[in-house]
Scaffold this active site. Structure first.
Site, short mmCIF file in Angstrom:
data_model
loop_
_atom_site.label_atom_id
_atom_site.label_comp_id
_atom_site.label_asym_id
_atom_site.label_seq_id
_atom_site.Cartn_x
_atom_site.Cartn_y
_atom_site.Cartn_z
NE ARG A 159 0.53 13.71 -2.94
CZ ARG A 159 -0.64 13.11 -3.15
NH1 ARG A 159 -1.09 12.21 -2.32
NH2 ARG A 159 -1.38 13.44 -4.19
N PRO A 183 0.79 -1.23 0.00
CG PRO A 183 -0.18 -1.14 2.10
CD PRO A 183 0.51 -2.08 1.16
CG ASN A 184 -0.26 4.41 1.27
OD1 ASN A 184 -1.21 4.96 0.70
ND2 ASN A 184 -0.34 3.92 2.49
NE ARG A 242 10.37 5.72 8.52
CZ ARG A 242 9.39 5.62 7.61
NH1 ARG A 242 9.44 4.67 6.69
NH2 ARG A 242 8.38 6.47 7.64
CG ASN A 262 8.32 -2.21 0.39
OD1 ASN A 262 7.80 -2.34 1.50
ND2 ASN A 262 8.86 -1.07 0.00
CB ALA A 293 1.59 0.20 6.41
CG HIS A 309 11.13 -2.64 4.50
ND1 HIS A 309 9.77 -2.51 4.37
CD2 HIS A 309 11.35 -3.81 5.13
CE1 HIS A 309 9.18 -3.57 4.91
NE2 HIS A 309 10.12 -4.38 5.38
CD GLU A 332 10.44 -7.82 5.82
OE1 GLU A 332 10.69 -8.92 6.38
OE2 GLU A 332 10.03 -6.83 6.42
CE1 TYR A 378 9.04 5.20 2.96
CE2 TYR A 378 7.42 6.96 2.97
CZ TYR A 378 7.95 5.82 3.53
OH TYR A 378 7.39 5.29 4.66
#
Ligand code: CA2
Length: 158
Positions: free
Chosen positions: A27, A19-20, A116, A83, A86, A109, A107, A32
């Site tokens: 954004r 997601p996103n 974070r 990835n 969230a 990121h 996995e 990112y």
């Protein structure tokens, strides 16, 4: 579909974006970066050519779509780079899907999730992945793809 003979021994890898991640480059460039998801997908296809891996990519904002894609991967791919965004920190369903299909999964990121907020420090995916790469921006995907292909080639050479 006709497979060119030189592609017969290529591995097929599915790259999943959660997601996103469709917002990348548009954004929050401070966290990112300015690279878009299309840029990352192109980079992965190019890296795939070097590694003799056919890379397919899918982004979804929906947990069930990602779960279905993982199920369908069993018949069509030798490994997964994911990835989960969230969902990394929340989704038992994605973790169970990865465990169920038993395909080597890496996995990745963009950000270093351990630098974070503490809610990002736990991954439901990590225990069912062969490894995790976090914090190298778009290169996390490239490194993840390389690690997965090397892992698969080792399995097939033994
Ligand atoms: O660092 C990563 O790759 C993450 O998986 C990204 C997720 C975050 O929830 C994870 O903790 C770490 C968020 C992806 C959201 O991407 C955006 C991109 C541009 C603008 C807004 C969000």
């Amino acid at each position: 579909m006709v497979v060119p003979p030189e592609h017969l021994h290529w591995v097929k890898i599915l790259v999943l974006h959660g997601p996103n991640l469709n917002l990348l480059g548009r954004r929050e460039p401070g966290i990112y970066g300015s690279v878009t998801l299309n840029d990352i997908n192109r980079l992965l296809e190019e890296e795939g050519q070097k590694l003799q891996a056919k890379v397919s990519t899918l982004q979804s904002n929906h947990e069930g779509v990602l779960v279905d894609a993982i199920h369908d991967a069993q018949a069509n791919y030798q490994g997964i780079v994911i990835n989960a965004g969230a969902y990394t920190h929340t989704s038992v369903a994605i973790r169970d899907a990865i465990a169920a299909v038993n395909l080597p999964t890496v996995e990745v990121h963009l950000s270093n999730i351990y630098r974070r907020e503490s809610f990002r420090h736990h991954s439901f995916i990590a225990p069912v992945a062969i490894g995790q790469i976090s914090g190298f921006g778009a290169d996390s995907y490239r490194l993840g793809l390389q690690a997965l292909v090397f892992h698969l080639k080792q399995l097939n050479s033994g």
